[in-house]
Design an enzyme around this catalytic site. Structure first.
Site, PDB file in Angstrom:
ATOM      1  N   HIS A 138      -8.246   8.537 -22.537  1.00 54.81           N
ATOM      2  CA  HIS A 138      -7.903   8.938 -23.905  1.00 54.81           C
ATOM      3  C   HIS A 138      -6.414   9.254 -24.063  1.00 54.81           C
ATOM      4  CE1 HIS A 138     -11.974   9.073 -25.616  1.00 54.81           C
ATOM      5  NE2 HIS A 138     -12.331   9.349 -24.379  1.00 54.81           N
ATOM      6  N   LYS A 169      -9.222   1.704 -26.054  1.00 50.51           N
ATOM      7  CA  LYS A 169      -8.876   2.795 -26.964  1.00 50.51           C
ATOM      8  C   LYS A 169      -7.427   2.634 -27.424  1.00 50.51           C
ATOM      9  CE  LYS A 169     -12.500   5.901 -25.397  1.00 50.51           C
ATOM     10  NZ  LYS A 169     -13.251   4.923 -24.591  1.00 50.51           N
ATOM     11  N   SER A 220     -11.819  14.325 -24.127  1.00 54.36           N
ATOM     12  CA  SER A 220     -11.868  13.779 -25.483  1.00 54.36           C
ATOM     13  C   SER A 220     -12.717  14.572 -26.455  1.00 54.36           C
ATOM     14  CB  SER A 220     -12.385  12.341 -25.436  1.00 54.36           C
ATOM     15  OG  SER A 220     -13.730  12.310 -24.967  1.00 54.36           O
TER      16      SER A 220
END
Length: 431
Positions: free
Chosen positions: A217, A248, A189
């Site tokens: 991610h 996320k 990330s």
């Protein structure tokens, strides 16, 4: 002993090293994201634009997700009632685990209270259960993975980041008979680079190793159904343990693993940080299930396409302005500063002068000398937002006398975007 002085000195050291972190009091508006109110002490609140949220697809404010959470809270209450072993195993949580297992094509899934805990608990447990285990960990793995490796009693070795030749060297040296666990991320990330998942799976098969991949991610964001990089590359069945987050791409809270029934049952039964932790509340589980289910559908593919478009647009625009964007094939937009103090000054100036909120990324999150701004466009960042960001960053770079780059890497961004686009919509977005 003057205990207070010890803690004061510790904070002073962070401030002297320009690593002291300041929290910005923000009030997000579900109906106006990426706009938010910045509450500045006693002063009047001020509207700002958020450019560093990990709610990549804005699912945290999606009407279907909010409705699922509200209905579950009204029906079941707001707490879980205890650990999974006592009274915390609620039906929405069981349904969520089935949804996640299906997403990744695995026999079972297990939900934790965070992605950090799911990594720590699972890696340490697997490492301890495998006899004479050797854990091979990528050099740039996330802190939660590092802590999981450290917590285990297994021997550990670090292979150079995304260096398959070095990984193979370590695997060959260990020999085919020894238990081995390869621990890596699909998408890193801070740099935005992507692992060669299929080739790592090839090495694991050749040298008789297990694979553990963090898709934190990438889940929700890549693959035909949001299953992540492994789904995009068609190799989900070749990864033994897939770990992800609900906080996320799915916009809620929690972490999870998906694997065979035997692995999931072993972690469930042996990991202290799972056994002794209060379960995720049913309302959160219901919201997460709604987000996962939505992103599996065609609407999810369209949202992913828009997300990719805005990410690539942001990279193109910043690079065209001569800003030092660190090239990568993912949705992450890192802009190199290279100095902790200047990085903090840049973010302060963006907030105060331009009402743009981006947190500085400094050591220990990244190496000293590689401090950066980590920009995360979302589908709700308009082209006008991108233009405002470019103008603001150019002003900051000029004001702080930060170096511009002479040759923008627009062609490289385009090539990488086209190489990794999965849907026709994404291919059009890259054009």
């Amino acid at each position: 002993m003057v205990y207070r002085r010890i803690f004061d000195d510790a904070i002073t050291r962070l401030k002297d090293e320009r690593r002291y972190r300041v929290f910005v009091d923000l009030e997000r508006d579900a109906g106006a994201f990426p706009r938010a109110l910045w509450r500045r002490g006693e002063g009047l609140p001020r509207e700002v634009t958020i450019w560093c949220s990990n709610d990549y697809l804005c699912m945290g404010r999606h009407p279907e997700v909010i409705a699922a959470m509200s209905e579950a809270a009204a029906r079941h209450g707001v707490g879980s009632g205890g650990t999974r072993n006592i009274s915390g195993t609620n039906h929405p949580l069981v349904e969520l685990e089935a949804e996640l297992a299906g997403l990744h094509g695995k026999e079972a899934a297990l939900v934790f209270t965070s992605g950090w805990i799911s990594n720590l608990a699972t890696i340490s447990t697997i490492g301890d259960l495998l006899p004479n285990c050797l854990i091979l960990s990528d050099q740039l793995n996330h802190n939660s993975m590092i802590e999981g490796v450290r917590r285990s009693k297994a021997e550990r070795q670090i292979f150079r980041h995304n260096d398959l030749a070095h990984l193979e060297e370590l695997l060959a040296k260990a020999g085919p008979e020894r238990a081995k666990l390869i621990v890596f991320e699909s998408l890193y990330s801070m740099n935005g680079d992507i692992a060669l998942v299929g080739q790592i799976a090839d090495l694991a098969k050749r040298y008789n190793a297990m694979t553990y991949m963090d898709e934190v991610h990438a889940v929700g964001l890549y693959g035909p159904h949001g299953g992540g990089i492994a789904e995009r590359d068609g190799v989900m069945d070749r990864i033994d343990v897939i770990e992800g987050t609900l906080a996320k791409g799915f916009g809620t809270l929690g972490g999870y693993i998906a694997a065979s029934e035997a692995i999931v049952d072993a972690v469930r039964s042996y990991a202290p940080s799972f056994i002794f932790t209060t379960a995720l509340p049913p309302a959160v589980a219901a919201a997460a299930k709604a987000a996962v289910g939505f992103l599996k559908q065609r609407q999810g593919a369209e949202l992913r396409a828009q997300h990719q478009r805005q990410s690539m647009l942001t990279k193109h625009a910043l690079s065209a302005a001569g800003l030092p964007v660190m090239a990568n094939p993912s949705h992450i937009v890192p802009v190199l500063v290279g100095d902790a103090e200047l990085c903090k000054a840049a973010t302060d100036m963006l907030l105060e002068r331009h009402s743009i909120y981006i947190q500085p990324i400094n050591y220990p999150t990244v190496a000293k000398g590689s401090e950066r701004l980590r920009i995360t466009p979302t589908p709700l960042h308009s082209d006008a937002h991108v233009a405002e960001l470019v103008e603001a960053l150019v002003d900051v770079w000029q004001s702080l006398k930060l170096p511009f780059v002479e040759q923008p890497k627009i062609i490289e961004f385009r090539r990488e975007a086209e190489a990794h686009c999965t849907y026709p919509e994404m291919k059009r977005a890259a054009e």
